[in-house]
Motif scaffolding. Structure first.
Motif, mmCIF file in Angstrom:
data_model
loop_
_atom_site.group_PDB
_atom_site.id
_atom_site.type_symbol
_atom_site.label_atom_id
_atom_site.label_comp_id
_atom_site.label_asym_id
_atom_site.label_seq_id
_atom_site.Cartn_x
_atom_site.Cartn_y
_atom_site.Cartn_z
ATOM 1 N N PHE A 139 -62.388 19.797 31.013
ATOM 2 C CA PHE A 139 -62.866 20.754 29.913
ATOM 3 C C PHE A 139 -61.560 21.320 29.455
ATOM 4 C CE2 PHE A 139 -67.002 20.486 31.883
ATOM 5 C CZ PHE A 139 -67.666 20.306 30.766
ATOM 6 N N LEU A 140 -61.262 21.284 28.137
ATOM 7 C CA LEU A 140 -59.923 22.093 27.756
ATOM 8 C C LEU A 140 -60.560 23.578 27.522
ATOM 9 C CD1 LEU A 140 -59.347 19.765 24.451
ATOM 10 C CD2 LEU A 140 -57.847 20.078 26.188
ATOM 11 N N PRO A 141 -59.701 24.346 27.611
ATOM 12 C CA PRO A 141 -59.918 25.921 27.390
ATOM 13 C C PRO A 141 -60.694 26.220 26.175
ATOM 14 C CG PRO A 141 -57.482 25.640 28.091
ATOM 15 C CD PRO A 141 -57.979 24.084 27.752
ATOM 16 N N HIS A 142 -61.601 27.066 26.219
ATOM 17 C CA HIS A 142 -62.335 27.182 24.843
ATOM 18 C C HIS A 142 -61.371 27.929 23.737
ATOM 19 C CE1 HIS A 142 -66.437 27.399 27.170
ATOM 20 N NE2 HIS A 142 -65.969 26.245 27.355
ATOM 21 N N LYS A 144 -57.922 30.559 24.262
ATOM 22 C CA LYS A 144 -56.394 30.795 24.511
ATOM 23 C C LYS A 144 -56.062 29.629 25.419
ATOM 24 C CE LYS A 144 -53.300 34.031 27.004
ATOM 25 N NZ LYS A 144 -53.050 35.248 27.670
ATOM 26 N N GLY A 145 -54.844 28.980 24.980
ATOM 27 C CA GLY A 145 -54.235 27.915 25.550
ATOM 28 C C GLY A 145 -54.807 26.204 25.329
ATOM 29 N N ARG A 146 -55.684 26.403 24.412
ATOM 30 C CA ARG A 146 -56.285 25.223 23.950
ATOM 31 C C ARG A 146 -55.241 24.331 23.241
ATOM 32 N NH1 ARG A 146 -61.632 23.296 23.444
ATOM 33 N NH2 ARG A 146 -61.986 21.771 21.877
ATOM 34 N N LYS A 147 -54.635 24.687 22.236
ATOM 35 C CA LYS A 147 -53.622 24.321 21.392
ATOM 36 C C LYS A 147 -52.365 23.741 22.450
ATOM 37 C CE LYS A 147 -50.868 24.384 17.168
ATOM 38 N NZ LYS A 147 -50.287 25.381 16.194
ATOM 39 N N THR A 148 -51.894 24.568 23.105
ATOM 40 C CA THR A 148 -50.830 24.302 24.183
ATOM 41 C C THR A 148 -51.268 23.137 25.048
ATOM 42 O OG1 THR A 148 -50.234 26.494 24.144
ATOM 43 C CG2 THR A 148 -49.450 25.174 25.870
ATOM 44 N N ARG A 149 -52.331 22.965 25.579
ATOM 45 C CA ARG A 149 -52.653 22.004 26.432
ATOM 46 C C ARG A 149 -52.710 20.596 25.659
ATOM 47 N NH1 ARG A 149 -56.982 21.039 30.329
ATOM 48 N NH2 ARG A 149 -56.953 23.246 31.036
ATOM 49 N N ILE A 150 -53.287 20.628 24.375
ATOM 50 C CA ILE A 150 -53.232 19.196 23.720
ATOM 51 C C ILE A 150 -51.885 19.004 23.393
ATOM 52 C CG2 ILE A 150 -53.829 18.224 21.388
ATOM 53 C CD1 ILE A 150 -56.516 20.003 21.522
ATOM 54 N N GLU A 151 -51.102 20.094 23.070
ATOM 55 C CA GLU A 151 -49.526 19.646 22.690
ATOM 56 C C GLU A 151 -48.845 19.161 23.833
ATOM 57 O OE1 GLU A 151 -48.119 23.390 21.112
ATOM 58 O OE2 GLU A 151 -48.994 22.836 18.784
ATOM 59 N N ASN A 152 -49.441 19.468 25.008
ATOM 60 C CA ASN A 152 -48.542 18.906 26.050
ATOM 61 C C ASN A 152 -48.724 17.543 26.507
ATOM 62 O OD1 ASN A 152 -47.403 21.254 26.842
ATOM 63 N ND2 ASN A 152 -48.858 22.078 28.296
ATOM 64 N N LEU A 153 -50.045 16.953 25.694
ATOM 65 C CA LEU A 153 -50.365 15.485 25.793
ATOM 66 C C LEU A 153 -49.760 14.810 24.794
ATOM 67 C CD1 LEU A 153 -54.012 16.197 26.951
ATOM 68 C CD2 LEU A 153 -52.171 15.403 28.356
ATOM 69 N N LEU A 154 -49.049 15.056 24.115
ATOM 70 C CA LEU A 154 -48.552 14.205 22.742
ATOM 71 C C LEU A 154 -47.901 13.037 23.207
ATOM 72 C CD1 LEU A 154 -47.593 17.092 20.265
ATOM 73 C CD2 LEU A 154 -49.241 15.642 20.105
ATOM 74 N N GLU A 155 -46.979 13.056 24.208
ATOM 75 C CA GLU A 155 -46.297 11.766 24.611
ATOM 76 C C GLU A 155 -46.825 11.333 26.113
ATOM 77 O OE1 GLU A 155 -43.662 11.078 23.016
ATOM 78 O OE2 GLU A 155 -43.993 12.632 21.592
ATOM 79 N N GLU A 156 -48.121 11.615 26.203
ATOM 80 C CA GLU A 156 -48.802 11.003 27.470
ATOM 81 C C GLU A 156 -49.215 9.613 27.023
ATOM 82 O OE1 GLU A 156 -50.045 9.739 30.540
ATOM 83 O OE2 GLU A 156 -49.931 12.045 30.664
ATOM 84 N N TYR A 163 -64.041 16.305 29.128
ATOM 85 C CA TYR A 163 -65.465 16.686 29.030
ATOM 86 C C TYR A 163 -65.488 17.710 28.014
ATOM 87 C CZ TYR A 163 -66.213 14.709 33.721
ATOM 88 O OH TYR A 163 -66.533 14.073 34.898
ATOM 89 N N GLU A 164 -66.785 17.411 27.282
ATOM 90 C CA GLU A 164 -66.851 18.519 26.295
ATOM 91 C C GLU A 164 -68.323 18.720 25.847
ATOM 92 O OE1 GLU A 164 -66.328 21.156 24.591
ATOM 93 O OE2 GLU A 164 -64.124 20.147 23.848
ATOM 94 N N SER A 165 -68.733 19.919 25.351
ATOM 95 C CA SER A 165 -70.064 20.156 24.919
ATOM 96 C C SER A 165 -70.405 19.496 23.662
ATOM 97 C CB SER A 165 -70.509 21.571 25.270
ATOM 98 O OG SER A 165 -69.462 22.293 24.117
ATOM 99 N N PRO A 166 -71.503 19.449 23.377
ATOM 100 C CA PRO A 166 -72.126 18.839 22.103
ATOM 101 C C PRO A 166 -71.550 19.511 20.769
ATOM 102 C CG PRO A 166 -74.012 18.561 23.410
ATOM 103 C CD PRO A 166 -72.787 19.530 24.285
ATOM 104 N N HIS A 167 -71.673 21.023 20.940
ATOM 105 C CA HIS A 167 -71.320 21.838 19.807
ATOM 106 C C HIS A 167 -69.878 21.968 19.485
ATOM 107 C CE1 HIS A 167 -71.166 24.904 23.160
ATOM 108 N NE2 HIS A 167 -70.280 25.581 22.391
ATOM 109 N N ARG A 168 -69.046 21.524 20.316
ATOM 110 C CA ARG A 168 -67.588 21.552 20.223
ATOM 111 C C ARG A 168 -67.061 20.234 19.877
ATOM 112 N NH1 ARG A 168 -67.752 25.931 24.038
ATOM 113 N NH2 ARG A 168 -67.157 24.429 25.556
#
Length: 228
Positions: A139-142, A144-156, A163-168
């Motif tokens: 699960f990504l952070p809801h 704080k830190g969500r954008k940073t986590r995604i940005e850290n994967l740009l070159e992955e 994992y994610e919930s339906p409403h998000r």
């Protein structure tokens, strides 16, 4: 170290949907453990009723695990054997369990994790994305830190699993589109092993359009291809 090969703590995976996915070994452990630690005793109670198992249940979840660990270790050291389960899948994988396993190991107790169901493996295979190498992000952070986590994967370069919930779901797909590009291939898997299992593949842009017109329910796994 313990002086016996009898595990003090069993980590027991439970079905992620279809109750027939329980293993014979898991059934045997649940039948013989002194206490079953359950994320939600009501959910586990339904499984035990289906399996015709009657054992003591104790609540162990994200809101009480920090306080419960020390006492549980004391009880294991006194000779009680526990089986830890979550509502679905393998405990400690995006579910409570890590703290207890670590504490048990540090206390020299014997821990045995059974193999069994976990949602990200069938989602990865069903996605038809490369699966020889992958990274599990859970699960990504809801907030704080969500954008940073995604940005850290740009070159992955490896396939990424979330994992994610339906409403998000739409919010997350939109953030992935912004970060990885609208043409990045992905797959949304939901209701795995259940009657209405669905694996929708396509570009992030196509997936957003699909789910704007097809609201979803149920647990969701998003698989995203890595950077070429």
């Amino acid at each position: 170290m313990t002086e016996t090969n009898r595990p003090d703590l069993y980590v027991v995976p439970t079905p992620i949907g279809n109750l027939e996915d329980i293993t014979l070994r898991a059934i045997q452990v649940l039948k013989t453990a002194d206490v079953i630690l359950a994320e939600d005793t009501r959910t586990t109670g339904k499984l035990l009723k289906h399996l015709e198992i009657k054992r003591p249940l104790q609540s162990y979840h994200i809101f009480n695990e920090h306080k419960a660990v020390e006492k549980l270790i004391e009880r294991m050291e006194a000779g009680e054997q526990f089986a830890l389960v979550s509502d679905a899948g393998t405990p400690a994988i995006s579910d409570p369990g890590f703290l207890l396993v670590r504490a048990a190991r540090e206390a020299g107790l014997l821990v045995n994790c059974l193999p069994g169901p976990t949602a990200f493996v069938p989602a990865l295979v069903n996605s038809a994305l490369p699966n020889d190498r992958f990274v599990f992000e859970g699960f990504l952070p809801h907030k704080k830190g969500r954008k940073t986590r995604i940005e850290n994967l740009l070159e992955e370069p490896r396939t990424m699993i979330f994992y994610e919930s339906p409403h998000r779901l739409l919010k997350t797909l939109g953030q992935f589109k912004e970060a990885f590009g609208e043409d990045r291939l992905a797959c949304v898997s939901r209701e795995l092993t259940k009657v209405f299992e669905e694996n929708i593949r396509g570009s992030l842009s196509e997936l957003i359009t699909y789910y704007e017109n097809n609201p979803v329910k149920g647990e969701i796994v998003i698989t995203v291809s890595g950077k070429n």
